[in-house]
Every structure is written in structure tokens, then in C-alpha cells.
Design an enzyme around this catalytic site. Structure first.
Site, mmCIF file in Angstrom:
data_model
loop_
_atom_site.group_PDB
_atom_site.id
_atom_site.type_symbol
_atom_site.label_atom_id
_atom_site.label_comp_id
_atom_site.label_asym_id
_atom_site.label_seq_id
_atom_site.Cartn_x
_atom_site.Cartn_y
_atom_site.Cartn_z
ATOM 1 N N CYS A 98 10.305 -88.831 24.543
ATOM 2 C CA CYS A 98 11.110 -88.498 25.563
ATOM 3 C C CYS A 98 10.338 -88.921 26.850
ATOM 4 O O CYS A 98 11.030 -88.864 27.845
ATOM 5 C CB CYS A 98 11.494 -86.824 25.381
ATOM 6 S SG CYS A 98 9.954 -85.738 25.374
ATOM 7 N N HIS A 143 9.624 -80.941 26.276
ATOM 8 C CA HIS A 143 10.555 -82.145 26.447
ATOM 9 C C HIS A 143 10.473 -82.715 27.940
ATOM 10 O O HIS A 143 10.702 -82.001 28.694
ATOM 11 C CB HIS A 143 11.946 -81.496 26.049
ATOM 12 C CG HIS A 143 13.149 -82.357 25.902
ATOM 13 N ND1 HIS A 143 12.904 -83.911 25.321
ATOM 14 C CD2 HIS A 143 14.288 -82.635 26.180
ATOM 15 C CE1 HIS A 143 13.919 -84.350 25.263
ATOM 16 N NE2 HIS A 143 14.806 -83.625 25.733
ATOM 17 N N ASN A 187 19.498 -86.019 29.948
ATOM 18 C CA ASN A 187 18.627 -85.896 28.669
ATOM 19 C C ASN A 187 18.519 -87.351 28.022
ATOM 20 O O ASN A 187 19.371 -88.185 28.329
ATOM 21 C CB ASN A 187 19.309 -85.017 27.889
ATOM 22 C CG ASN A 187 18.280 -84.498 26.859
ATOM 23 O OD1 ASN A 187 17.193 -84.770 26.701
ATOM 24 N ND2 ASN A 187 18.715 -83.285 26.250
#
Lengths: 310, 111
Positions: free
Chosen positions: A101, A246, A264
Site C-alpha cells: 500500500c 495502511h 484506496n
């Protein structure tokens, strides 16, 4: 700590106009050596010393204060998917089951910043000239960990790699989530986009000003077990374990919602077509963010000339 | 005593005494959206709890281990099936599957 030492500390705080009140605590009664043992953070071999960290933090705070003072009040809302009707946010990607990520949040932020600097939104005539960047290059070549997909990464080393080596277009090293080796296309060195300067921002006002004037920001937060179930609205933590950190790209905010808008990397089927709103202050989302100021090089593929028949 | 089963026990049959605990440990990285969903067939074991433990050394996006605890409640057989998938996607889009059969022996003292 003796009573005399405590009185001296009280006086020092009073004279300096600091906004905290010292008192006797479980630590002040310890011997100095025992007290030192309870100090937690120890910088690693490649990290700045404690003294350097203090200097940098002070300089950064002064820079942020100047930024806030010089800039006009940030607008009520910002959404880089629609600024004057133009979209500067590249398509939603999917990191798959690999813990990459950080690379996705970083390349997404780089892509938007390039488009803003080049005045090249996605729909503009020059919008298709700019390629998406290779998350694979950033993650599988920049992250030196043995098992990268399991161990994750950090934003500062990612930005350091994007500054020193740069990032090639996605077509030069397409991303897959199955632990790729660092294998780039031929002549990749001539295709890199390199960051020139970036900043870490720790004040929410400065984050909004950056978003309003310069573009998206990289941000990381603590992800809890209820987050995957988000579909719409403004996310706030409600229940479940903390499952890890994250990283995403923050592409806007809305003062009426009191929330940040983030991109995202879980595909378009999740959340609001891949995006989500998260309330200010939730899960450490705005503890710090990273903005890319400028680029040393921005790679644009050569334009193919159409053959003309004579 | 606790019986630990992990990825190396995939597709095997494990025998456990009555009243023993079975602990299933599998690698998971929920920060990617993927997590193990567990299904059981048979009533020889009962699921007690499912917890996730992040790796202490993990960076941002790093993973950890899913730990599911079962109790052997009665003699018989239970099949445990696990699928690694994103909960918002179709079940057939799982990227990893795990199965194990637990056989619980009867209690000799009951005879």
C-alpha cells in the site's frame, strides 16, 4: 526527584510560559538510570539521531507556521477528482494480497501532483500523454526486505527511492501482487520520473492548505477490523481489532463532513468506487501526511507521429 | 494440551482427544482487504474465537497471523474449510483455500 528539583522545574516552566504543569509522577521518583531505561525510542542505523530529529521537527514546525500564516484560509472543500470540472486523480488500482500500500499511496500522489503541475487533467487533450507510474518498480525494487509483501514498508524510504532512482511508467514494469523480482524494461533509466522535494506535514490546517493549493497527500492510518465493511458515508472506528497500518492517497476534504477524502488501492468494488471518507482525527489519519513539492524529471513518452501518405 | 495446526497440515486429517483445544494458525494480511473466512461441517469441534495478531516487526501494510481456536466437544469428525478472500467480493474469487479434517476420539473413561 527532590522537592528542590521539583520547585526548580516549576519555575523553569513558569518562566518559559510553557503550557504544561509538572508534578510528582511514578517516574519522577525513580533514580535517573531507572528513568532512562523507560525512554522508548531508539533510532535505527539509517535514521537521524535524536538531536537531528529535534532540529528537523523544530524547523518543520516553523516552516508549517510560515505556510499557515502566509496562505489564505483553506476553502470549505477540496476534491481533486473535480476541480473546475477537471479530474486530476488517476484510476483506482488494486494492490491484491500484497502489503504494498505504501507504493500505491505514493505513486497515486505523485501521479496527481504531476498532472496538477503540468495542467494535464485526465480528460484534457494532453491528459493521456502522462503515463501512470509503476507501483511494482517502487515496491519491488525500492523495498529491500526479503519478504516485502508480508513485511510492508514505510513512506520515507519510498520517497527516498522516488527521489534517488525515480519511478518508471507502469508499462515498463507492470504490477502483479505475487512477489515479483525487480525486473525492468530495457532503457528504463531514460524513463524515470524523479521527485525533487517533498515535505512531511503534521498540522491539519497545513494539510488542508496543501490540498487546496498543491494537490493530494500521502497518508497512513491504523486499520481496524470494521474498515473493510465501509461502503459509504464518513468512516469512524466502531469495533474490532487493530489489524495494522495502511497507506493511501488523500485527495480532498470537506469541512461540512469534517472528513478527509482518500483514494484506496483495493479496486473499484470496495467503498465509494474505491474512495472513502474518514473523519478528521480518526485512526491517526492526519497525524502526519507527506506532500510532493516538485520533480527533478517528469517522463513523458515520445509522441508517435502519424504516417502521412504522399 | 493444545493441538496446533498450520499451513503445513493443509488437506490432512488430525486426531485430537475429546475436550482438547485445536488452534489453527494461518498467515493473513487484512490491510490488503483479504482475510480468512472459516466454515465448518460437522459438530465434533466448536469454534471458540478468531483473533488476528499483526507481526510486531511489520511496516505499513505488513501482515500477521489469523488464529482460530476450536474445542473438541464430541466424538466424530468435523471438516474445517478456510478461504482467503475479500468479504465484499464473490466467494468464488478467493485467492487461497485451506482445508483440514479434525477427528475427535471418544472418551474411554465414559465406557
Amino acid at each position: 526527584m527532590t522537592n528542590e528539583e521539583h520547585e526548580a522545574l516549576l519555575e523553569a516552566v513558569r518562566v518559559s510560559s510553557a503550557d504544561w504543569v509538572p508534578g510528582h509522577t511514578s517516574l519522577t521518583d525513580l533514580e535517573p538510570e531507572e528513568r532512562r531505561l523507560r525512554l522508548g525510542y531508539n533510532p535505527g542505523p539509517d535514521e537521524p539521531s535524536l538531536q537531528q530529529r529535534e532540529k528537523r521537527a523544530t524547523a518543520r514546525a516553523m516552516m508549517e507556521a510560515a505556510l499557515i500564516a502566509d496562505a489564505p484560509a483553506p476553502p470549505v472543500d477540496v476534491d481533486w477528482r473535480s476541480v473546475d470540472g477537471q479530474n486530476y486523480v488517476t484510476s483506482i488500482k488494486d494492490q491484491g494480497p500484497c502489503g504494498s500500500c505504501v507504493a500505491f499511496g505514493t505513486t497515486a500522489t505523485m501521479e496527481s501532483r504531476i498532472r496538477i503541475l503540468q495542467k494535464a487533467p485526465l480528460s484534457a487533450s494532453n491528459g493521456s500523454a502522462l503515463p501512470d507510474l509503476s507501483e511494482a518498480h517502487l515496491f519491488y525494487c525500492g523495498n529491500q526486505a526479503a519478504d516485502r509483501c508480508v513485511s510492508g514498508w514505510w513512506v520515507q524510504p519510498a520517497l527516498a527511492f522516488a527521489t534517488s532512482t525515480g519511478v518508471v511508467p507502469a508499462a515498463c514494469f507492470p504490477y502483479r501482487s505475487d512477489k515479483q523480482d525487480c525486473i525492468l524494461c530495457d532503457n528504463w533509466q531514460s524513463m524515470t520520473t524523479k521527485v525533487d522535494s517533498w515535505q512531511q506535514i503534521t498540522s491539519a490546517t497545513a494539510m488542508k492548505q496543501w490540498l487546496a493549493t498543491k494537490g493530494p497527500l500521502i497518508t497512513c492510518f491504523s486499520e481496524y477490523a470494521d474498515f473493510y465493511a465501509y461502503t459509504e458515508g464518513v468512516y469512524t472506528y466502531t469495533t474490532g481489532e487493530r489489524e495494522g497500518g495502511h497507506c493511501v492517497s488523500c485527495v480532498g476534504y470537506d469541512e461540512r463532513k469534517q472528513a478527509w477524502l482518500c483514494k484506496n488501492s483495493w479496486g473499484t468494488r470496495w467503498g465509494l468506487d474505491g474512495f472513502f471518507w474518514i473523519a478528521y482525527g480518526q485512526c491517526g489519519i492526519d497525524a502526519m501526511m507527506w506532500g510532493i513539492e516538485s520533480f527533478a524529471t517528469i517522463y513523458t513518452p515520445p509522441t508517435r507521429r502519424r504516417a502521412v501518405a504522399h | 494440551m493444545t493441538v496446533l495446526v498450520t499451513d503445513v497440515d493443509r488437506s490432512s486429517t488430525v486426531s485430537v482427544p475429546l475436550s482438547e483445544e485445536v488452534v489453527l494458525e494461518l498467515e493473513e494480511n487484512p490491510t490488503t482487504g483479504y482475510r480468512w473466512t472459516i466454515e465448518t461441517t460437522g459438530d465434533a469441534v466448536k469454534e471458540l474465537a478468531s483473533t488476528y495478531t499483526p507481526s510486531p516487526a511489520a511496516g505499513i501494510g505488513g501482515g500477521g497471523r489469523r488464529i482460530v481456536r476450536f474445542l473438541a466437544t464430541r466424538p466424530g469428525t468435523t471438516s474445517i474449510r478456510a478461504a482467503l478472500r475479500r468479504p465484499w467480493e464473490q466467494p468464488d474469487r478467493s485467492i487461497n483455500q485451506y482445508a483440514i479434517t479434525i477427528t475427535v476420539a471418544g472418551a474411554v473413561d465414559d465406557e
